[in-house]
Design a protein around this motif. Structure first.
Motif, PDB file in Angstrom:
ATOM      1  N   ASN A  40      38.418  31.657  34.412  1.00 51.74           N
ATOM      2  CA  ASN A  40      38.926  30.421  34.662  1.00 51.74           C
ATOM      3  C   ASN A  40      38.410  30.274  36.626  1.00 51.74           C
ATOM      4  N   TYR A  41      37.979  31.112  37.642  1.00 48.49           N
ATOM      5  CA  TYR A  41      37.445  31.260  38.303  1.00 48.49           C
ATOM      6  C   TYR A  41      36.465  31.722  39.063  1.00 48.49           C
ATOM      7  N   LEU A  42      35.904  32.707  38.245  1.00 49.24           N
ATOM      8  CA  LEU A  42      35.158  33.368  38.464  1.00 49.24           C
ATOM      9  C   LEU A  42      33.566  33.583  36.759  1.00 49.24           C
ATOM     10  N   PRO A  43      33.078  32.199  36.870  1.00 48.47           N
ATOM     11  CA  PRO A  43      32.161  32.193  35.687  1.00 48.47           C
ATOM     12  C   PRO A  43      31.854  33.360  35.271  1.00 48.47           C
ATOM     13  N   ASP A  44      31.152  33.990  36.304  1.00 57.87           N
ATOM     14  CA  ASP A  44      30.287  35.179  36.031  1.00 57.87           C
ATOM     15  C   ASP A  44      31.214  36.193  35.314  1.00 57.87           C
ATOM     16  N   LYS A  45      31.017  37.229  34.223  1.00 57.09           N
ATOM     17  CA  LYS A  45      31.583  37.455  33.594  1.00 57.09           C
ATOM     18  C   LYS A  45      32.151  39.310  34.443  1.00 57.09           C
ATOM     19  N   GLU A  46      31.203  39.443  34.742  1.00 61.05           N
ATOM     20  CA  GLU A  46      30.955  40.838  35.565  1.00 61.05           C
ATOM     21  C   GLU A  46      31.592  40.306  37.276  1.00 61.05           C
ATOM     22  N   LEU A  47      31.701  39.191  37.989  1.00 59.53           N
ATOM     23  CA  LEU A  47      32.772  39.070  38.986  1.00 59.53           C
ATOM     24  C   LEU A  47      34.575  39.361  38.017  1.00 59.53           C
ATOM     25  N   ALA A  48      34.809  38.120  37.080  1.00 61.49           N
ATOM     26  CA  ALA A  48      35.577  38.059  36.533  1.00 61.49           C
ATOM     27  C   ALA A  48      36.389  39.812  35.714  1.00 61.49           C
ATOM     28  N   LYS A  49      35.665  40.823  35.542  1.00 60.17           N
ATOM     29  CA  LYS A  49      36.187  41.574  35.811  1.00 60.17           C
ATOM     30  C   LYS A  49      36.736  42.470  36.838  1.00 60.17           C
ATOM     31  N   GLU A  50      34.930  42.208  37.684  1.00 55.59           N
ATOM     32  CA  GLU A  50      36.007  42.887  39.299  1.00 55.59           C
ATOM     33  C   GLU A  50      37.160  42.541  39.258  1.00 55.59           C
ATOM     34  N   ALA A  51      37.484  41.103  39.148  1.00 55.73           N
ATOM     35  CA  ALA A  51      37.967  40.712  40.002  1.00 55.73           C
ATOM     36  C   ALA A  51      40.055  40.517  38.840  1.00 55.73           C
ATOM     37  N   PHE A  52      39.483  41.492  37.377  1.00 57.57           N
ATOM     38  CA  PHE A  52      40.590  41.524  36.958  1.00 57.57           C
ATOM     39  C   PHE A  52      41.187  43.015  37.099  1.00 57.57           C
ATOM     40  N   ASN A  53      39.924  43.906  37.536  1.00 56.91           N
ATOM     41  CA  ASN A  53      40.477  45.716  37.664  1.00 56.91           C
ATOM     42  C   ASN A  53      41.457  45.534  38.970  1.00 56.91           C
ATOM     43  N   ASN A  54      40.372  44.719  39.613  1.00 57.55           N
ATOM     44  CA  ASN A  54      41.138  44.944  40.848  1.00 57.55           C
ATOM     45  C   ASN A  54      42.618  44.019  41.533  1.00 57.55           C
ATOM     46  N   GLY A  55      42.931  43.231  40.526  1.00 57.53           N
ATOM     47  CA  GLY A  55      44.385  42.873  40.107  1.00 57.53           C
ATOM     48  C   GLY A  55      45.121  43.919  39.402  1.00 57.53           C
ATOM     49  N   PHE A  56      44.582  44.530  38.354  1.00 64.21           N
ATOM     50  CA  PHE A  56      45.545  45.800  37.508  1.00 64.21           C
ATOM     51  C   PHE A  56      45.537  46.597  38.916  1.00 64.21           C
ATOM     52  N   ARG A  78      50.139  37.392  36.065  1.00 63.93           N
ATOM     53  CA  ARG A  78      49.143  36.394  37.252  1.00 63.93           C
ATOM     54  C   ARG A  78      49.354  35.597  38.069  1.00 63.93           C
ATOM     55  N   LYS A  79      49.724  35.762  38.613  1.00 61.80           N
ATOM     56  CA  LYS A  79      49.885  34.987  40.100  1.00 61.80           C
ATOM     57  C   LYS A  79      48.765  36.463  40.439  1.00 61.80           C
ATOM     58  N   ILE A  80      49.690  37.836  40.827  1.00 56.30           N
ATOM     59  CA  ILE A  80      48.515  38.470  41.440  1.00 56.30           C
ATOM     60  C   ILE A  80      46.799  38.169  40.844  1.00 56.30           C
ATOM     61  N   MET A  81      46.664  38.222  39.611  1.00 61.36           N
ATOM     62  CA  MET A  81      45.005  37.654  39.393  1.00 61.36           C
ATOM     63  C   MET A  81      44.193  37.043  40.247  1.00 61.36           C
ATOM     64  N   ILE A  82      45.764  35.593  39.680  1.00 62.00           N
ATOM     65  CA  ILE A  82      45.206  34.193  40.414  1.00 62.00           C
ATOM     66  C   ILE A  82      44.724  34.569  41.978  1.00 62.00           C
ATOM     67  N   TYR A  83      45.775  35.412  42.935  1.00 62.21           N
ATOM     68  CA  TYR A  83      45.059  35.659  43.891  1.00 62.21           C
ATOM     69  C   TYR A  83      43.829  36.636  44.359  1.00 62.21           C
ATOM     70  N   THR A  84      43.947  37.066  43.140  1.00 61.07           N
ATOM     71  CA  THR A  84      42.700  38.855  43.256  1.00 61.07           C
ATOM     72  C   THR A  84      41.555  37.222  43.268  1.00 61.07           C
ATOM     73  N   ALA A  85      41.264  36.749  41.703  1.00 62.53           N
ATOM     74  CA  ALA A  85      40.288  36.369  41.598  1.00 62.53           C
ATOM     75  C   ALA A  85      39.726  35.095  43.014  1.00 62.53           C
ATOM     76  N   ILE A  86      40.975  34.240  43.709  1.00 63.36           N
ATOM     77  CA  ILE A  86      40.533  33.477  44.899  1.00 63.36           C
ATOM     78  C   ILE A  86      40.073  34.033  45.880  1.00 63.36           C
ATOM     79  N   ASP A  87      40.625  35.313  45.884  1.00 61.74           N
ATOM     80  CA  ASP A  87      39.764  36.053  47.606  1.00 61.74           C
ATOM     81  C   ASP A  87      38.417  36.498  46.915  1.00 61.74           C
ATOM     82  N   LEU A  88      38.016  36.755  45.906  1.00 65.12           N
ATOM     83  CA  LEU A  88      36.973  37.642  45.481  1.00 65.12           C
ATOM     84  C   LEU A  88      35.730  36.087  44.804  1.00 65.12           C
ATOM     85  N   CYS A  89      36.562  35.192  44.701  1.00 57.60           N
ATOM     86  CA  CYS A  89      35.859  33.464  44.493  1.00 57.60           C
ATOM     87  C   CYS A  89      35.565  33.211  45.953  1.00 57.60           C
ATOM     88  N   ARG A  90      36.141  33.576  46.776  1.00 55.96           N
ATOM     89  CA  ARG A  90      36.565  33.068  48.509  1.00 55.96           C
ATOM     90  C   ARG A  90      35.324  33.605  49.349  1.00 55.96           C
TER      91      ARG A  90
END
Length: 196
Positions: A40-56, A78-90
């Motif tokens: 939802n935050y990172l439409p690029d699939k590779e970035l989304a996977k990176e955020a997911f793995n960093n979040g976990f 979920r909150k951790i995932m959102i903040y991790t995705a935001i950090d990468l997005c930023r």
């Protein structure tokens, strides 16, 4: 993530004790939903996977701090995932901090319910993903995850006014996209899974 309190407690304790089976079970249980959150935050699939793995990784590192009395395990992750995705997005985008917004602009971007009834959930998601990354992120935080403009500003290091502008811009662009999509679905046969 449908877990009983006892199941969640068992998984958390297993993860605290570095039990591979518990870590693997939690990872598999959350994979699809939390990857979707990152997407939802990172439409690029590779970035989304990176955020997911960093979040976990953050989930496993801070699982000792999870308090079942303060909330549900899925919500905490979920909150951790959102903040991790935001950090990468930023780190992937720059916000224009000089944008202005007025409250009256918000009312101009109403989407008719008759248009929304003709759209399908995937069409709406696809439309959201076409927004510029900064605008999409603010829209997701505000509309999907319920953050206030103050919270969004703090998370993204932007002013509340800039957050409001991005939300207003998202609504404006989505209105155009969705109305176009809604009109083009007039000739389509009925499908299940319509957005209500």
């Amino acid at each position: 993530m449908n877990l009983t309190k006892k199941q969640a407690e068992k998984l958390v304790n297993g993860c605290i004790n570095n039990e591979r089976t518990a870590q693997e079970a939690l990872y598999k249980l959350c994979h699809a939903d939390m990857l979707r959150v990152c997407y939802n935050y990172l439409p690029d699939k590779e970035l989304a996977k990176e955020a997911f793995n960093n979040g976990f990784l953050k989930v496993f590192q801070s699982i000792k701090s999870f308090d079942a009395e303060k909330g549900e395990l899925g919500g905490w992750i979920r909150k951790i995932m959102i903040y991790t995705a935001i950090d990468l997005c930023r780190s992937e985008m720059k916000f224009n901090k000089a944008l202005l917004f007025t409250e009256k602009d918000e009312d101009e971007f109403f989407i008719s319910p008759s248009v929304l009834e003709k759209l399908f959930f995937e069409d709406i998601l696809q439309s959201i993903r076409t927004l510029p990354l900064a605008t999409q992120t603010v829209f997701n935080l505000s509309v999907i995850d319920g953050f206030s403009h103050k919270e969004i500003g703090e998370q993204l290091n932007i002013s509340e006014g800039t957050s409001r502008w991005h939300l207003s811009e998202a609504k404006k662009q989505l209105r155009t996209l969705l109305e176009t999509s809604g009109k083009s679905t007039d000739q389509l046969p009925e499908r299940s899974g319509k957005a209500k």
